[in-house]
Design a protein around this motif. Structure first.
Motif, short mmCIF file in Angstrom:
data_model
loop_
_atom_site.label_atom_id
_atom_site.label_comp_id
_atom_site.label_asym_id
_atom_site.label_seq_id
_atom_site.Cartn_x
_atom_site.Cartn_y
_atom_site.Cartn_z
N SER A 1 0.82 -1.16 0.05
CA SER A 1 0.02 -0.03 -0.01
C SER A 1 0.77 1.42 0.02
N ARG A 2 1.87 1.52 0.78
CA ARG A 2 2.73 2.42 0.83
C ARG A 2 3.45 2.69 -0.30
N PHE A 3 4.04 1.44 -0.70
CA PHE A 3 4.87 1.66 -1.92
C PHE A 3 4.34 2.00 -3.03
N ALA A 4 2.78 1.76 -3.22
CA ALA A 4 1.75 2.04 -4.33
C ALA A 4 1.68 3.62 -4.16
N GLN A 5 1.52 4.12 -2.96
CA GLN A 5 1.23 5.69 -2.88
C GLN A 5 2.52 6.32 -3.13
N LEU A 6 3.63 5.66 -2.91
CA LEU A 6 4.95 6.44 -3.43
C LEU A 6 5.02 6.40 -4.89
N ILE A 7 4.60 5.47 -5.58
CA ILE A 7 4.47 5.22 -7.13
C ILE A 7 3.61 6.23 -7.57
N ASP A 8 2.42 6.31 -6.93
CA ASP A 8 1.45 7.57 -7.43
C ASP A 8 1.82 8.75 -7.25
N GLY A 9 2.50 8.93 -6.28
CA GLY A 9 3.34 10.42 -6.12
C GLY A 9 3.94 10.85 -7.41
N ALA A 10 4.91 9.84 -7.66
CA ALA A 10 5.81 9.58 -9.07
C ALA A 10 5.17 10.00 -10.24
N LEU A 11 3.78 9.22 -10.42
CA LEU A 11 3.17 9.36 -11.46
C LEU A 11 2.31 10.86 -11.59
N GLN B 1 2.01 -0.60 -11.45
CA GLN B 1 1.19 0.67 -11.06
C GLN B 1 1.12 1.63 -12.15
N GLY B 2 1.73 1.52 -13.40
CA GLY B 2 1.59 2.38 -14.33
C GLY B 2 2.85 3.11 -14.51
N LEU B 3 3.81 3.06 -13.86
CA LEU B 3 5.27 4.05 -14.13
C LEU B 3 6.01 3.44 -15.04
N PRO B 4 6.44 4.21 -16.04
CA PRO B 4 7.16 3.75 -17.45
C PRO B 4 8.44 3.25 -16.85
N ALA B 5 8.83 2.17 -17.56
CA ALA B 5 10.14 1.55 -17.34
C ALA B 5 11.33 2.64 -17.41
#
Length: 445
Positions: free
Chosen positions: A128-138, A196-200
């Motif tokens: 959950s927290r990792f996904a939130q961090l990735i969401d912030g990057a997105l 989560q949708g972050l491009p490679a």
């Protein structure tokens, strides 16, 4: 300076961190990290600028409290006012997901997020927290570095691999399982980020340890299993010569094999030593391997019973300090000046020969030799210096050479400026094979 023919870089994706490219054939990037309290805006701004002025192309700051997160936009603004455009990286751990959500201005001001998957929580909290961090990057269009560290390795990954290892016959050594766990944690985290949708092409990986042989083994394994750009560095290299030697040894092996797209030398600064030392060491590693050039190189002998060591040592240090201090201004004005090679030699034995192979060289009088110091410019004897002002006169010659030889950036491209690469030195040496590499005491006079 271009990469030498025998170093073939590993192919990786290119990731843009602000205006700086990492991977994809881009020059290997030097980065560093502040050790100030990020909430102290003035102190952190000053240290970031000092690191950037020394040559750090990315600077990481700790973002561990609400106060630190609130300070980041102000640090960015202060740097911009000082015309320091170095990209800032935010170092997040246990509460990064919350800080990014609560302080969007912090996320906006940063050029990249560094996430340690071992420090974002356990079990469901981890995902959950990792996904939130990735969401912030997105949300803010930022790249990330997934930075695995063996001091805070994801225990679930390690436990899983240890269990699997018990079924092997024979089981792998514990160190090898640890290596695999580091790499697995990084790759699984990258796969999660992509899901989560972050491009490679917005993902950089690192797997840091503190032992040289472990670092080499881990990065060889990681390099084989992905094409993400890789950040190299020992996580805790040590203090003084130990830290410098350990970092240089580990990074040189990997860089020679073409592994690595950005580096940091994480040495513990000695009391009173500037934080910028780690930047200089990182630059010198790359420059010694012929991968990049940052500052004119000074070639000097170690000194022996033939040299007047006090004056020789002082001049060598004085010239090196002068070149490094001049580079900020030279870098903006002259193309290729970072490739300049200057020899400061202590006596007649190897002095003239080494001086001839540098762009500029001076051969000081040794014990019992005539008080004269011949200066060589591009392999030819130009003038002989004498008296009490040799240092000042030689620095004037350096200035005149830079102005005369290195093209203005307004008029010419980098390719038009001369450079003294190691193979150029070899060509000079071969060209001199038919002539004497030394001059006599009479010639010095």
């Amino acid at each position: 300076m271009t990469a030498l023919p025998f170093i073939s870089r590993r192919l990786s994706r290119r990731v843009m961190v602000g205006h700086t490219a990492i991977g994809g054939g881009a020059p290997i990037v030097v980065q560093s990290m502040t050790n100030t309290d990020t909430a102290d805006i003035a102190a952190t701004t000053a240290q970031v600028k000092a690191l950037a002025d020394a040559g750090s192309e990315l600077v990481r700051v700790t973002v561990n409290t609400l106060e630190a997160a609130c300070a980041v936009p102000h640090i960015r603004e202060a740097l911009d006012r000082k015309q320091c455009n170095v990209p800032l990286i935010g170092d997040f751990h246990y509460n990064g997901h919350k800080l990014l959500a609560d302080e969007p201005a912090c996320a906006e001001a940063l050029a990249k997020f560094r996430i340690n998957p071992g420090n974002v929580g356990q079990g469901e909290k981890h995902d959950s927290r990792f996904a939130q961090l990735i969401d912030g990057a997105l949300r803010f269009g930022k790249p990330i570095r997934i930075g695995v560290n063996w001091g805070s390795l994801d225990q679930q990954v390690l436990a899983r691999l240890l269990d699997a290892n018990q079924t092997r016959t024979p089981p792998l050594p514990l160190a090898q399982v640890m290596h695999q766990a580091l790499v697995t944690s990084a790759l699984e985290s990258a796969a999660f980020a992509e899901a989560q949708g972050l491009p490679a092409d917005r993902i950089i990986l690192s797997c840091k340890v503190s032992e040289v042989q472990d670092l080499i083994a881990v990065y060889r394994l990681l390099a084989e299993r992905c094409d993400y750009p890789l950040h190299l560095g020992l996580t805790e290299a040590g203090i003084g010569s130990k830290g410098i030697v350990a970092s240089s040894t580990a990074l040189a092996v990997l860089l020679q094999e073409g592994i690595g797209d950005t580096i940091r030398v994480s040495i513990t600064p000695e009391l009173g030593a500037p934080r910028t030392q780690e930047v200089i060491v990182a630059q010198e590693i790359l420059q010694s391997l012929g991968l990049r050039a940052f500052t004119p190189a000074v070639i000097s002998c170690p000194g022996c019973g033939r040299t007047t060591s006090t004056f020789f040592q002082k001049l060598a240090a004085d010239v090196q300090d002068y070149l490094r201090a001049s580079m900020p201004a030279w870098r903006t004005t002259y193309s290729g000046v970072e490739n300049l090679r200057v020899a400061v030699m202590g006596c007649i034995v190897n002095g003239p020969g080494e001086s001839k192979m540098a762009n500029l060289g001076i051969s000081l009088p040794g014990v019992g030799e005539a008080p004269a110091a011949p200066v060589f410019i591009d392999g030819k004897k130009s003038v002989t210096l004498r008296g009490e002002h040799i240092a000042e006169e030689f620095k004037t010659i350096i200035d005149d050479y830079v102005r005369a030889v290195y093209s203005s950036k307004e008029n010419d491209s980098l390719e038009s400026a001369p450079s003294a690469r190691p193979h150029d030195t070899l060509n000079k040496l071969l060209a001199q094979c038919d002539s004497s590499a030394k001059i006599s005491v009479d010639e010095r006079e």
